[in-house]
Design a protein around this motif. Sequence first.
Motif: not given
Length: 444
Positions: A4-6, A9, A75, A79, A98, A138, A155, A158-159, A162
């Motif tokens: 999701t994070y990857e 970006i 992670m 974010f 990250w 993501g 951002a 989204l943090a 996790a």
Amino acid sequence: MVHTYELAIPIFVTIWLTKFSVIDLGVVTLEVTTATLGVVVTIGYGLFGLGALPGGILVDRIGSRRLITWCLVGMGVSFGLLALAPSVVVITLALVVWGLAASVYHPAGLSLISKGIEERGTGFAYHGIAGNLGIGLGPLIAATLLLVLDWRVVAGVLAIPALFAAVYAFRANIDPAAAVETDGSDGAGDATDDDEAGDGTEDGGADDATDDDAAATAGVESLAAFRSESRALFAGSFALVFLVVMCSGLYYRGFLTFLPELLGRLEGFEPIAVASLLPETLHGPLGIDPSDGNTLAPSDYFYSGLLLVGVIGQYVGGKLTDRLPVEYGIAVGFGGLTVLALVFLPAAGMGLVPLAIVGALMGVFLFVVQPLYQATVAEYTPAGTRGLSYGYTYLGVFGVGALGGAIAGTILEYATEPTLFIVLAGFAAVASITGIVLGRRNAA
């Protein structure tokens, strides 16, 4: 969560290209271009891969769950830092955090599957499906939130997940060596590795917090052992497997990093005003101001859709590992990626329907190869150093592979789009040929 994070970006990359004009390093100032941002993203993605090797060593020593928990915490923090970033320099720092945090996941998670699940191929398939849900959702979630929120707020939002996932990972009740305990022939040369990899571990309820430690009694204990185990791995066919995963990473990162930017240049992907998508009667209740200039980027949603289709590829690839020689599966999968790289731009020039067809096939083939090479690693390595093996694997996929982003950005800045896709086709062709070589060597 990792993916999701990857893959969120690159959605932010399209915004950073317009929001920032320079990168102030104190002694020198650089212009923000696809080339310089490609380097910035490559730093984070590179650490995502480079950290996999020490992460793999740690897996064999302290176990998977502990590393996965800290991965999720890191992670979330990264974010959170990204949400506060006032400049590209701080963005780079956030991506560094990250990359370091996320780097331990694949050695930990894949080692857990390879030693904890008897139907390994099916386990990789379901694991891959979860990964692709993150890969697709993501960027979809990020793109949707960006319609109404500033990128820094997105951002920060989204943090949060996790941290909740970290709590779950810490409390999960698992047996990390179930398959090793029941299977005495786990991979080439594993006849004696099973006892080292975690004998006597049981699912002990509240005491299960120590299962990882009990399962992680093998692996690398010193620098000399690291060198010895590494030499043993690369003296055999694992060296060819490593070449495959490097090519896979270069293709994957080279294709995906600037895909939203590439699609945005195509006819039919022009930004659409958000206000034009809804009746005027809804503008007031939803707080939409036609004069604010908020737009929807169709390229972001095409990108997300392509990645979500990868769920099919993950499932098919996982099932194929249980039904045919993985070496020839690699040859066919990367052969398909070679062809698709060469026809992607011609299809885009023919219209949205041909592009959608080729894009869907690209989504399938891009991910059908992942369970295949993951299972190939398990076939060619002993269980006792499985974490180290997957550490090297993701050093190749995401460490060396991270250079794909810098390569793509540089080619787009100084050469042409067709040149980029010819280079990508070359990476896939090398991997396909290597799969054939592996198959013939194994047959001999």
